[in-house]
Design a protein around this motif. Structure first.
Motif, mmCIF file in Angstrom:
data_model
loop_
_atom_site.group_PDB
_atom_site.id
_atom_site.type_symbol
_atom_site.label_atom_id
_atom_site.label_comp_id
_atom_site.label_asym_id
_atom_site.label_seq_id
_atom_site.Cartn_x
_atom_site.Cartn_y
_atom_site.Cartn_z
ATOM 1 N N ILE A 1 13.182 24.260 14.025
ATOM 2 C CA ILE A 1 14.581 24.290 13.600
ATOM 3 C C ILE A 1 15.364 23.073 14.090
ATOM 4 O O ILE A 1 16.140 22.470 13.334
ATOM 5 N N ASN A 2 15.144 22.687 15.342
ATOM 6 C CA ASN A 2 16.030 21.706 15.973
ATOM 7 C C ASN A 2 15.454 20.307 16.177
ATOM 8 O O ASN A 2 16.208 19.380 16.489
ATOM 9 N N GLU A 3 14.138 20.132 16.024
ATOM 10 C CA GLU A 3 13.542 18.815 16.243
ATOM 11 C C GLU A 3 13.314 18.117 14.913
ATOM 12 O O GLU A 3 12.903 18.739 13.937
ATOM 13 N N THR A 4 13.582 16.819 14.855
ATOM 14 C CA THR A 4 13.395 16.066 13.616
ATOM 15 C C THR A 4 11.909 15.893 13.317
ATOM 16 O O THR A 4 11.077 15.847 14.234
ATOM 17 N N VAL A 5 11.574 15.785 12.028
ATOM 18 C CA VAL A 5 10.166 15.750 11.620
ATOM 19 C C VAL A 5 9.437 14.502 12.097
ATOM 20 O O VAL A 5 8.204 14.488 12.165
ATOM 21 N N ASP A 6 10.181 13.451 12.433
ATOM 22 C CA ASP A 6 9.521 12.239 12.917
ATOM 23 C C ASP A 6 9.112 12.356 14.383
ATOM 24 O O ASP A 6 8.478 11.452 14.927
ATOM 25 N N ARG A 7 9.461 13.488 15.023
ATOM 26 C CA ARG A 7 9.090 13.691 16.425
ATOM 27 C C ARG A 7 8.193 14.909 16.632
ATOM 28 O O ARG A 7 7.873 15.258 17.762
ATOM 29 N N ARG A 8 7.784 15.547 15.572
ATOM 30 C CA ARG A 8 6.908 16.716 15.700
ATOM 31 C C ARG A 8 5.910 16.755 14.550
ATOM 32 O O ARG A 8 6.140 16.171 13.484
ATOM 33 N N HIS A 9 4.801 17.438 14.770
ATOM 34 C CA HIS A 9 3.813 17.652 13.710
ATOM 35 C C HIS A 9 3.320 19.084 13.827
ATOM 36 O O HIS A 9 2.741 19.471 14.844
ATOM 37 N N ILE A 10 3.564 19.867 12.801
ATOM 38 C CA ILE A 10 3.143 21.266 12.795
ATOM 39 C C ILE A 10 2.404 21.531 11.491
ATOM 40 O O ILE A 10 2.929 21.275 10.408
ATOM 41 N N SER A 11 1.173 22.003 11.593
ATOM 42 C CA SER A 11 0.379 22.264 10.397
ATOM 43 C C SER A 11 -0.518 23.470 10.636
ATOM 44 O O SER A 11 -0.702 23.912 11.775
ATOM 45 N N SER A 12 -1.069 24.008 9.563
ATOM 46 C CA SER A 12 -1.961 25.161 9.693
ATOM 47 C C SER A 12 -3.060 25.078 8.645
ATOM 48 O O SER A 12 -2.963 24.322 7.673
ATOM 49 N N LEU A 13 -4.097 25.858 8.854
ATOM 50 C CA LEU A 13 -5.252 25.875 7.967
ATOM 51 C C LEU A 13 -5.766 27.305 7.871
ATOM 52 O O LEU A 13 -5.946 27.974 8.890
ATOM 53 N N THR A 14 -5.970 27.785 6.653
ATOM 54 C CA THR A 14 -6.523 29.123 6.444
ATOM 55 C C THR A 14 -7.899 28.976 5.809
ATOM 56 O O THR A 14 -8.030 28.339 4.757
ATOM 57 N N ILE A 15 -8.932 29.524 6.452
ATOM 58 C CA ILE A 15 -10.307 29.342 5.985
ATOM 59 C C ILE A 15 -11.085 30.656 6.029
ATOM 60 O O ILE A 15 -10.727 31.583 6.754
ATOM 61 N N SER A 16 -12.160 30.718 5.243
ATOM 62 C CA SER A 16 -13.072 31.867 5.253
ATOM 63 C C SER A 16 -14.270 31.512 6.126
ATOM 64 O O SER A 16 -14.883 30.458 5.938
ATOM 65 N N VAL A 17 -14.604 32.371 7.082
ATOM 66 C CA VAL A 17 -15.664 32.048 8.044
ATOM 67 C C VAL A 17 -16.574 33.250 8.285
ATOM 68 O O VAL A 17 -16.244 34.388 7.932
#
Length: 258
Positions: free
Chosen positions: A198-214
């Motif tokens: 919410i509060n940090e600019t995108v140029d200072r954070r990286h948030i990602s996710s991955l959904t996979i079948s295993v």
């Protein structure tokens, strides 16, 4: 004593293969010319090819471009280089790791500010004052003072005559054991992530996710991959001099199916 070139160090073999290919096309092609093309000192390149030193990570992208590696070879090059560069660092980290557990360390483990302050001491402009700590972490003066003093009291932070430094180069908690302190810590991490989204600019954070079948049996392999990745991140980034910021890497891997 000459260094032995490990055939498993794939990035070295990729560089050598490219050099040999160019020599085949032009027998007069020299190592000096090859080094000039790669924008590296000839003696440094010679040492890298002889496995006397590792290729600096800062030059990896440049080498990949100038060697004109395709996607598969580029990925293999980076995987091999990261493994080579961090192998010795991993061993040092494991040897010096200090495990903390028990009631005395419950707050240290469960509350994010403690590890943050330990990392703050590595910053070039660190000041051992509640005001400086509170400003950098966005916490109250009282909290900054409390955290700093408790780290000193528990002998996790000491003054070496010139500045405060962590007593241990690496601190770890227990693994694969149910812990109330660790559960609390992970929940605090979730709150931190929500705040940063919410509060940090995108140029200072990286948030990602991955959904996979295993497959069920792949869980241990996944944990090993994650642990190795964490070690590589630490070895590649925390060894940088003149640190300016403190970041947290949080990784979650959990089932969506029942």
């Amino acid at each position: 004593m000459s260094a032995h070139v490990d055939s498993n160090i794939e990035y070295i073999q990729i560089i050598k293969s490219e050099f040999e290919e160019r020599k085949t096309k032009n027998p007069a092609y020299s190592l000096r010319a090859f080094a000039k093309n790669l924008s590296i000192d000839p003696s440094s390149l010679s040492s890298i090819l002889a496995n006397k030193r590792a290729l600096p990570l800062s030059k990896a992208d440049s080498f990949i471009v100038k060697l004109k590696l395709d996607t598969d070879k580029s990925q293999a090059f980076m995987r091999s280089l990261l493994s080579h560069v961090t192998k010795k660092t991993h061993n040092i980290v494991l040897e010096k790791a200090h495990t903390i557990e028990g009631e005395d360390y419950f707050d240290i483990i469960s509350e994010w500010e403690y590890f943050a302050v330990l990392s703050l001491t590595n910053l070039s402009d660190f000041e051992p004052s509640a005001n400086w700590i509170s400003n950098r972490l966005g916490i109250s003066l009282e909290r900054g003072s409390e955290v700093f003093n408790r780290l000193v009291t528990l002998n996790l932070l000491e003054h070496d005559g010139s500045r405060y430094r962590p007593v241990y180069s690496n601190i770890k908690t227990s693994e694969d054991v149910a812990s109330t302190a660790l559960k609390k810590a992970h929940l605090e991490e979730m709150d931190l992530i929500k705040d940063k989204i919410i509060n940090e600019t995108v140029d200072r954070r990286h948030i990602s996710s991955l959904t996979i079948s295993v497959k069920k049996e792949s869980f241990e392999k996944a944990k090993t991959l994650i642990r190795n990745f964490r070690k590589e991140m630490e070895a590649c980034l925390e060894t940088e001099s003149n640190a300016e910021e403190v970041y947290q890497l949080a990784i979650q891997y959990y089932p969506l199916t029942k």
